[in-house]
Design a protein around this motif. Structure first.
Motif: not given
Length: 506
Positions: A177-187
């Protein structure tokens, strides 16, 4: 027609009340349409009977009743352990009985998504007969190594270029589940990735970054470190070797870029990924507080690598060995060459792009296929009785009179094993997951005696292919090869020198 054994993890999704995954529905439909038979093992029924959910257990058993049953092996626990590995619990016992049905030829193949079972089968020499749903679909529909989707080549992009609503991200978030927030940082931080896409979605994805020395976890060594932050193949493409294709991309990028180490973290349940990376030199060096395992691959560039040391060669891939004892020039007809090495087309002189693309859709520079794997299998007829592991293999694409493409050496590999093929069943066992031959082609090939299977590690292409005039002019060949041509002495030194100075991964 073949007899397929369905494992518990195949039967339950197909037969329970929830929506059936597309690939599972296709599997049952295609098995029936092609005239194959589906069976359930007595050990699978034992697994179902251990389900503590009484209602689900009752439904599953009623659904299993419609399939023909395969009985347990004649072997006792000691014999099962000897033949199929350690038995620690009831599940291990069931797995051993299931594998015995394969070993004894009671069934032709097992379909399972249980990676532990894949691993146990592989260690007992049965790996080629144990298929995922995706691999089974490829087999049933007449192809082993390629998936009939048009895939773009592995491309390097920024994370912000990827569509946030792509299904692959939903799967990643479901797992973590924390992937969504992490992916936003990657963007937002311009993080880069390698991606393989079809016409509508992401087929496979690797997000990577340079790791500072003070960021690396315990056990990861080296001044320059490449972290593979995310490594994911979509459910639709699992079994098509896209994971292997992306792993090759990552390893070649890291090695050619001068990195000392590359690493990634995986959860223990990700058995398929762990098996893949371990086979190419990644080692479990530590464990993080959340239970993730740290796998790292380190290159010691100071040591000379002997090609005959198969274990070290695999672990240090794509490092090119310093020492070779044998060489071989292998002639390949144009059609099969272009399937084995689809990226070679862009390097060959006079290759007609449009004609080539229509003949083999994955072969243009803009498109790729899972045949771009690390381990490949070549089939051919030759009087050569043995090929030693570690032999340098140069593939000679014979001339194509229809298109006017001239003979040339473009692709290079290192031999891993060499098998004499006696019958169709043996051919399927050896090449089913590693070749580009259809069922019909295999059946035709084995009718003629003398068929051999050469399994090799693919290393890449010559920047400038060696044309026939160059091959003969420099003394590597006396004329066009009609069969395998051994290369030794000064010729081997010359061939190795040419490859070392001109090899590139893609």
């Amino acid at each position: 027609m073949a007899k397929f054994l369905l494992d518990t993890n195949i039967l339950i999704p197909v037969e329970d009340a929830r929506a059936t995954p597309d690939s599972y529905a296709s599997l049952l439909r295609d098995l029936q349409a092609k005239g194959h038979t589906s069976h359930i093992h007595e050990a699978t029924l034992a697994d179902i009977k251990r389900d503590p959910d009484v209602s689900r257990r009752s439904i599953s058993l009623s659904k299993a009743a419609k399939y023909p049953h395969v009985k347990n092996s004649w072997r006792d626990a000691a014999a099962l352990t000897k033949d199929f590995g350690e038995i620690r619990n009831d599940n291990d016992l069931s797995d051993a009985h299931i594998l015995s049905a394969l070993y004894d030829g009671i069934v032709d193949a097992l379909i399972t998504e249980d990676q532990g079972l894949h691993t146990r089968a592989h260690r007992r020499g049965l790996g080629q007969k144990v298929l995922t749903v995706r691999q089974a679909l490829d087999f049933i529909n007449g192809t082993y190594a390629r998936i009939d989707y048009v895939l773009k080549s592995v491309s390097r992009k920024f994370c912000y270029e990827l569509k946030p609503s792509d299904p692959i991200f939903g799967s990643l978030i479901e797992d973590y589940p924390p992937f969504a927030a992490w992916m936003e940082k990657c963007r937002k931080n311009d993080r880069e990735c390698w991606v393989v896409e079809d016409d509508s979605s992401i087929a496979a994805l690797v997000i990577f970054k340079d790791e500072a020395s003070d960021e690396t976890p315990e056990g990861v060594v080296g001044e320059r470190v490449l972290k593979l932050c995310t490594f994911k193949v979509s459910e639709r493409y699992r079994g098509g070797r896209l994971g292997e294709q992306l792993l090759r991309q990552a390893m070649c990028f890291a090695y050619d870029g001068g990195y000392h180490t590359t690493y990634l973290t995986v959860f223990p349940k990700q058995i398929a990924l762990r098996e893949l990376i371990q086979s190419f030199g990644f080692r479990n060096v530590s464990e993080q507080s959340n239970g993730e395992l740290v796998y790292a691959k380190h290159w010691d560039r100071t040591q000379k690598l002997d090609a005959s040391d198969a274990v070290r060669v695999r672990r240090n891939y794509p490092a090119w060995p310093s020492i070779f004892h044998n060489g071989l020039i292998v002639p390949v007809r144009p059609g099969y060459h272009d399937r084995l090495f689809p990226e070679a087309a862009s390097r060959l002189a006079d290759m007609p792009g449009d004609l080539f693309a229509s003949a083999w859709s994955q072969g243009t520079p803009e498109r790729s296929s899972p045949s771009n794997s690390i381990r490949k299998v070549y089939l051919g007829y030759t009087p050569t009785s043995e090929v030693a592991p570690g032999t340098l293999i140069a593939f000679y694409r014979s001339s194509d009179n229809e298109t006017g493409v001239k003979s040339a050496i473009a692709a290079v590999g290192i031999a891993e094993r060499y098998d004499h093929i006696a019958d169709y069943e043996q051919a399927v066992t050896i090449v089913a997951k590693r070749s580009v031959y259809t069922n019909e082609e295999l059946e035709s090939l084995v009718r003629k005696p003398g068929l051999k299977a050469l399994t090799f590690l693919f290393y890449g292409y010559l920047k400038e292919p060696l044309q026939r005039k160059d091959v003969e002019g420099r003394g590597l060949l006396d004329g066009p090869p009609q069969s395998f041509v051994g290369v030794s002495g000064n010729r081997l030194k010359l061939l190795e020198q040419i490859v070392r100075g001109n090899l590139e991964a893609a």
